[in-house]
Scaffold this active site. Structure first.
Site, mmCIF file in Angstrom:
data_model
loop_
_atom_site.group_PDB
_atom_site.id
_atom_site.type_symbol
_atom_site.label_atom_id
_atom_site.label_comp_id
_atom_site.label_asym_id
_atom_site.label_seq_id
_atom_site.Cartn_x
_atom_site.Cartn_y
_atom_site.Cartn_z
ATOM 1 C CE LYS A 93 65.712 52.311 103.454
ATOM 2 N NZ LYS A 93 66.975 52.234 102.706
ATOM 3 C CB THR A 134 75.882 54.720 102.287
ATOM 4 O OG1 THR A 134 74.896 55.217 103.197
ATOM 5 C CG2 THR A 134 75.816 55.503 100.988
ATOM 6 C CE LYS A 186 69.572 48.413 105.523
ATOM 7 N NZ LYS A 186 70.248 48.645 104.254
#
Length: 980
Positions: free
Chosen positions: A716, A822, A710
Site C-alpha cells: 500500500k 474501498t 488504511k
C-alpha cells in the site's frame, strides 16, 4: 404471552417502554406507548397493565426528567407507519435507563444515556427484525448467506436511527433528557469484529442487502478482544486488547436456544453400513449472538449471526479444582473460549496456526449446521436435498470460510446419508467464492499434517475433491505428455506436493503401457511394410540401405518401465512442505468465482487462476466493490448531504446514486461551489479539533488536508508517501521563508492504520512516520506549512471524521497488487480528489470522475514483472532525488532510531527484504512530480472545487447497492422480498 398485550405506563415516578402486541399466528402487529399516570394497576379485556416504581435515588446529580406527556388516548402505529415522536422516544429511553440498566441508578451520564438510547432503538428494530424473519420462513424464499471472518461495523446508533429516519426525533428526545445526540453517540465503542477493507466491505454489503430487501444473512465470529487497540508511543505501535465488550453490547441478543457442537481432532471410523463417522476428539459449543441490520427506508431488517464458543458445564473438572489443580480444571474451557478471543491471532507458531484453523472451522461448521437446520425446517418432511441449492446460496468472502466446502459435504454424506455424487453436486451448486487478493502469501495454504490432525474427516473429503479435479485435468490434457500433465497438476491441484491417488497412478501406468504397446504395434507394422518394400528392391539398393546391427539397435531404444516412469515423474519433493491450497479448493468447488474490480478480475483470469479460467471460463466474473452511501455520505457528512439533496431535488440519491451525476451540470455554479467549500471547511474544522484531542497536534484548517488511512502494508506504500513528505521537507529547509511559501501549498499530511502485530516491516513504517512527524511538527521554521500526523487506533469512527474533511487522498499501491480498495470510493463520494496508480478500483474511479480530476502517476500493472526483472539484473538506476532522501534519513535527522533495515529494503537487486519489491524507488520521481501538479491545482480553488464536485458526481457507480444487485442477479439467483 400469546394474543395479549403488555403495557407499562409513565409518570414522574414511573417509566415506560414500547412493547409488542402479539396476534394470532405469532404475528407482531402493534407497538404502542402509554403515558398515563395511574396510581393503581389497570386491567382491560385486550391486555394487561401494571405499574413499575422508579427506584432511582432522589440525590442524583443529573435528574432524568419526565418528557412531556403524549396526547391521551393516542393509538399506537402499525408496522407500516412506525414513526414514534420525540416524546415517546424519550419515554422509552427513560424506561431503559431505569429498568434495563447496565449502570447504577444515581446518574444519567453519557455512557448510561448511550446504552438506554441504543436499547430503545433495538426495541424498534426487533419488531421489523422478527417480522422479516417470520416472512422469510412463511414464504420459504431462497436466501443468501454471507460468510466472513470479519465485519468492520463501526458504530451502530447513528446508522440505525438514520435508516429508521428517526435522527431528528432522537436528537430532540435526548435534548429533553439533557443530552446531545452527537455526544451520546460518541460513547459507543466501535465493534471490534474486523480490521480492514475486507470487513468493512462485508458490513457495507449487509446494509445494502437490507436496504434492497434481499433475503440474506451474515455469519461471523464474536471476537472478545478484536484485532487489537493501537497505541502510538515513542517506540512506535503497541498493541493492547480491545475492550469493546467490557460494558456489554446493547445491539446483540444471545440466542441460548441456538447452539451447535463443533468437533476437532478425533478419528474417522467406518460403520457396518459403510458410512464414515468422525468420533472422539475435542468437542466445543458454538452459541449464536444476533445483531439486527436495518435497511434504509424499509421494514426489512436482516441478521448478522455471530458465534461465540464455550464448553458444557460438566467439562469443568471439579475434582481437579478442589485438589488445587486449577489450571487443569478449566483447561478445556479456556481452549474453547480462546477460539473467539481475537481476530487473526499470530500464526508464526504451530499453536497460532492451529487456533486460526479452529476459528475458520468454527465459523463454517456452526453456520452450515444452522443453514441446514433452517432449510430442513422450512422444507418439511420429507426433505428433498436436491432443492438445497434452490433455497440456499453460500458466499465465501475470501478463502477464510473455505472449510464450508468439505463441511457441507461431510454433513450431507455422514449425517444426512447422501451419496458422494449427490453431495458433491449439491455443494458445487451452492457455494461461490470472492477472491480479494493477488498476493501469493495471502492465498491461504494450510499444512496437510495440521489439517489431518485437526480435521481428519475433512482431509479425506478434500482428497476426494482433489481426485475429481485430477481426473478432470487428465481428461482435458491427456496422458501422452507426462511432463505437461505434471506441470498442469502442479499449478492446479488442491493438494500441493502430495502423492497422486493410487487409482490415478494405476490409471497413468496403464495408459503408459498402452502407449508403449501401441508404439510397438506401429513399429512392427512399419517393419512389415519395410520388408514388403525390400522384396521389390534391386540387390544393390537393398545392400546400400541396410543399416548395421549397431545402428538398428540405436533406432529402437529400450522402453522405460511405465510404473517407474510414472512414479518418478509425479513423486513429491521430500524437501518441500505438503500443503492444502484453499483458493484452489474454492475455485474447484464454487459455481462462481469473482474478482472485486475490473483490473483485478482480469489478473485473476490471466495470472492467478489462468489454468482454471481456461478450463471453466463460465465461472469467472467481476463484481466491482462498492460502499454504502448512507453511512459514507448521508450520516457521516450531513452538511454535504443537504447540499446534494438541494441540488438534485430530493434524497433519492441515497438509494439511487445515479442521481449524483446530476451534479455535473452545476459544477461551475458559483452558489454551489460556495456552499461546497463552506461544507468542506466546516468538516476540516472538525478534523482540527479531533486531531488535537487524539494527538495533541494543532493544525491549520487553511492547509490542504492530505490523507492516507488504511491497513499498513508495504504494497500500500505508506513508505512512498512519507519519503515524498521528507523530500518536500528537505527542499523547504533549503529555501528561505519567502521562497518556501511561494513554492509550496501548506499541507497537513494525515496517516492512520494498523500494522499486523507480527509484521515487523509494517511496524517499522509506523515508527518512521511518527518520528518524521515529531521532527517536522516541532520545526519552527516550517510552522503550518507542513504537518505530519499519525492518528492512533484507526477504525470506522475515525474514518467518519477524517473522510468528509479530506481534500487529497492517497491510493498509491504498486499497480496490480490492490484488488480493489474501498476507501478510495468513500473519499471520492465526499468530494476528495485522489492521487494514485492504475490499480484496483482506481482505474474505474478515474474513468467515472474524469481523467483530469484524478492525479495519476506510476508504473502500470503490465509493466511490473519487467521492472522487477530489470532490478534483478542490476539494470535499475535510482533517481538522485530518491537517493538524496535515503541519505537524509540515514543522517539521523528524524532521531536516533536505526532505519537501516527499512532503507535497506529499498536497495540491492535480490534477497529477502531487499530489492525494493514494491517499486517505491521506481515510482518515486513520478510521484513527487505528480505532487507538484497537486500543489498547482490546489492554488486555483475555483477549479479545485469543480474537480471536487465532479468526483462526487462520478462516484455513483461505487455504491454497494449496485454490487449487491449484481451478486443477487448473477451469483446468488435471489430476488428482493418486500415485506407486506
Amino acid at each position: 404471552m400469546e394474543a395479549s398485550a403488555l403495557w407499562i405506563s409513565h409518570s414522574s415516578s414511573v417509566s415506560g417502554i414500547a412493547l409488542l402486541s402479539a396476534c394470532s399466528g405469532n404475528k407482531l402487529c402493534r407497538w404502542q406507548f402509554s403515558f398515563k399516570k395511574p396510581s393503581t394497576c389497570v386491567h382491560s379485556d385486550s391486555g394487561r397493565r401494571f405499574l413499575v416504581k422508579n427506584v432511582a435515588s432522589r440525590k442524583q446529580t443529573k435528574k432524568l426528567e419526565d418528557p412531556p406527556a403524549l396526547e391521551q388516548g393516542k393509538k399506537g402505529v402499525g408496522l407500516d407507519a412506525l414513526r414514534p415522536d420525540s416524546a415517546s422516544i424519550a419515554s422509552s429511553i427513560k424506561y431503559h435507563a431505569e429498568f434495563t440498566p447496565s449502570f447504577s441508578p444515581e446518574l444519567f451520564e453519557l455512557p448510561k444515556a448511550y446504552y438506554a438510547t441504543a436499547e430503545s432503538v433495538r426495541d424498534m428494530l426487533i419488531i421489523n427484525w422478527n417480522t422479516t424473519y417470520d416472512y422469510y420462513e412463511k414464504m420459504n424464499v431462497k436466501q443468501a448467506y454471507y460468510l466472513s471472518m470479519e465485519y468492520l461495523q463501526g458504530r451502530a446508533l447513528l446508522n440505525a436511527i438514520g435508516n429508521l429516519e428517526l435522527t431528528g426525533a432522537y436528537a430532540e428526545a435526548l435534548k429533553k433528557l439533557g443530552h446531545n445526540l452527537e455526544d451520546v453517540a460518541g460513547k459507543e465503542p466501535d465493534a471490534a469484529l474486523g480490521n480492514g477493507g475486507l470487513g468493512r466491505l462485508a458490513s457495507c454489503f449487509l446494509d445494502s442487502m437490507a436496504t434492497l430487501n434481499y433475503p440474506a444473512w451474515g455469519y461471523g465470529l464474536r471476537y472478545r478482544y478484536g484485532l487489537f487497540k493501537q497505541l502510538i508511543t515513542k517506540d512506535g505501535q503497541e498493541e493492547v486488547a480491545e475492550n469493546w465488550l467490557e460494558m456489554g453490547n446493547p445491539w446483540e441478543i444471545v440466542r441460548n436456544d441456538i447452539s451447535y457442537p463443533v468437533k476437532f481432532y478425533g478419528k474417522v471410523v467406518e460403520g457396518p453400513d459403510g458410512r464414515k463417522q468422525w468420533v472422539g476428539g475435542e468437542d466445543i459449543i458454538a452459541v449464536a449472538y444476533d445483531v439486527p441490520i436495518p435497511g434504509y427506508k424499509t421494514k426489512t431488517t436482516i441478521n448478522l449471526r455471530l458465534w461465540s464458543t464455550k464448553v458444557a458445564a460438566d467439562v469443568f473438572d471439579l475434582r481437579a479444582f478442589n485438589a488445587g489443580e486449577h489450571a487443569k480444571a478449566y483447561e478445556a474451557m479456556k481452549r474453547a473460549e480462546k477460539i473467539c478471543y481475537i481476530l487473526y491471532p499470530g500464526d508464526e507458531s504451530y499453536e497460532g496456526k492451529s487456533l486460526r484453523l479452529k476459528q475458520q472451522y468454527t465459523l463454517c461448521s456452526a453456520s452450515l449446521q444452522d443453514i441446514i437446520a433452517r432449510f430442513e425446517r422450512r422444507s418439511g418432511e420429507p426433505v428433498n436435498w436436491e432443492k438445497f441449492p434452490e433455497k440456499v446460496a453460500v458466499q465465501m468472502n475470501d478463502t477464510h470460510p473455505t472449510l464450508c466446502i468439505p463441511e457441507l459435504i461431510r454433513i450431507l454424506i455422514d449425517v444426512k446419508g447422501l451419496s458422494w455424487k449427490e453431495a458433491w453436486g449439491i455443494t458445487q451448486r451452492t457455494v461461490a467464492y470472492t477472491n480479494h487478493t493477488v498476493l501469493p502469501e495471502a492465498l491461504e495454504k494450510w499444512s496437510l499434517s495440521l489439517l489431518q490432525e485437526l480435521l481428519p474427516r475433512h482431509v479425506e473429503i478434500i482428497r476426494m475433491i482433489d481426485e475429481e479435479l485430477i481426473n478432470t485435468i487428465i481428461q482435458e490434457h491427456g496422458t501422452e505428455d507426462l511432463e505437461l500433465l505434471k506441470e498442469k497438476l502442479k499449478q492446479m491441484r488442491i493438494l500441493d506436493n502430495i502423492e497422486l491417488p493410487s487409482a490415478v497412478l494405476d490409471s497413468l501406468v496403464k495408459s503408459q503401457e498402452t502407449l508403449i504397446d501401441n508404439a510397438v504395434e506401429v513399429e512392427e507394422e512399419e517393419a512389415e511394410d519395410a520388408e514388403s518394400d525390400e522384396v521389390t528392391k534391386p540387390a544393390d539398393e537393398e545392400e546400400a540401405e541396410r543399416p548395421s546391427e549397431e545402428g538398428k539397435e540405436a533406432k529402437v531404444p529400450k522402453a522405460e518401465d511405465p510404473e517407474k516412469k510414472v512414479k518418478s515423474t509425479f513423486e513429491p519433493d521430500p524437501n518441500q512442505p505438503q500443503l492444502v491450497r484453499m483458493a484452489n479448493l474454492c475455485v474447484v468447488a464454487g459455481h462462481a468465482v469473482n474478482g472485486v474490480a475490473e483490473i483485478h478480475s482480469d489478473i485473476v483470469k490471466k495470472e492467478v487462476f489462468n489454468e482454471f479460467y481456461k478450463l471453466w471460463p463460465e465461472k469467472f466474473q467481476n463484481k466491482t466493490n462498492g460502499v454504502t452511501p448512507r453511512r459514507w455520505i448521508g450520516f457521516c457528512n450531513p452538511e454535504l448531504s443537504s447540499i446534494i439533496t438541494k441540488w438534485t431535488g430530493s434524497e433519492d440519491w441515497l438509494i439511487n446514486t445515479e442521481k449524483l451525476a446530476e451534479l455535473r451540470k452545476f459544477a461551475d455554479n458559483e452558489e454551489l461551489q460556495s456552499e461546497w467549500r463552506e461544507a468542506k471547511m466546516n468538516n476540516k474544522k472538525k478534523i482540527v479539533s479531533f486531531l488535537k484531542e487524539k494527538t495533541g497536534y494543532v493544525v491549520s484548517p487553511d492547509a490542504m488536508f492530505d490523507v492516507q488511512i488504511k491497513r499498513i502494508h508495504e504494497y500500500k506504500r505508506q513508505l512512498l508517501n512519507i519519503m515524498g513528505i521528507i523530500y518536500r521537507y528537505k527542499k523547504m529547509k533549503e529555501m528561505s521563508a519567502e521562497e518556501r511559501k511561494a513554492k509550496f501549498v501548506p499541507r497537513v499530511c494525515i496517516f492512520g492504520g494498523k500494522a499486523f502485530a507480527t509484521y515487523v516491516q509494517a511496524k517499522r513504517i509506523v515508527k518512521f512516520i511518527t518520528d518524521v512527524g515529531a521532527t517536522i511538527n516541532h520545526d519552527p521554521e516550517i510552522g503550518d506549512l507542513l504537518k505530519v500526523v499519525f492518528v492512533p487506533d484507526y477504525n470506522v469512527s475515525v474514518a467518519e471524521v477524517l473522510i468528509p474533511g479530506s481534500e487529497l487522498s492517497q491510493h498509491i499501491s504498486t499497480a496490480g497488487m490492490e484488488a480493489s480498495g474501498t476507501s478510495n470510493m468513500k473519499f471520492s463520494m465526499n468530494g476528495c480528489l485522489l492521487i494514485g496508480t492504475l490499480d484496483g478500483a482506481n482505474v474505474e474511479i478515474r474513468q467515472e470522475v474524469g481523467e483530469n480530476n484524478f492525479f495519476l502517476f506510476g508504473a502500470r500493472a503490465d509493466e511490473i514483472a519487467g521492472l522487477r526483472k530489470e532490478r534483478a539484473e542490476g539494470k535499475f538506476v535510482p533517481d538522485p532525488r530518491f537517493e538524496e532522501v535515503k541519505a537524509f534519513v540515514r543522517a539521523g535527522v528524524f532521531g536516533p532510531y536505526n532505519y537501516d533495515d527499512l532503507m535497506g529494503s529499498l536497495e540491492g537487486n535480490e534477497g529477502y527484504g531487499r530489492a525494493d519489491y514494491f517499486l517505491v524507488g521506481k515510482d518515486f520521481p513520478s510521484y513527487i512530480e505528480c505532487q507538484d501538479n497537486v500543489d498547482e491545482a490546489y492554488r486555483d480553488q475555483r477549479n479545485w472545487t469543480k474537480m471536487s464536485i465532479l468526483n462526487t458526481a462520478g462516484s455513483f457507480k461505487f455504491s454497494s447497492d449496485r454490487t449487491i444487485h449484481q451478486y443477487a442477479r448473477d451469483i446468488w439467483m435471489i430476488e428482493p422480498v418486500v415485506l407486506p
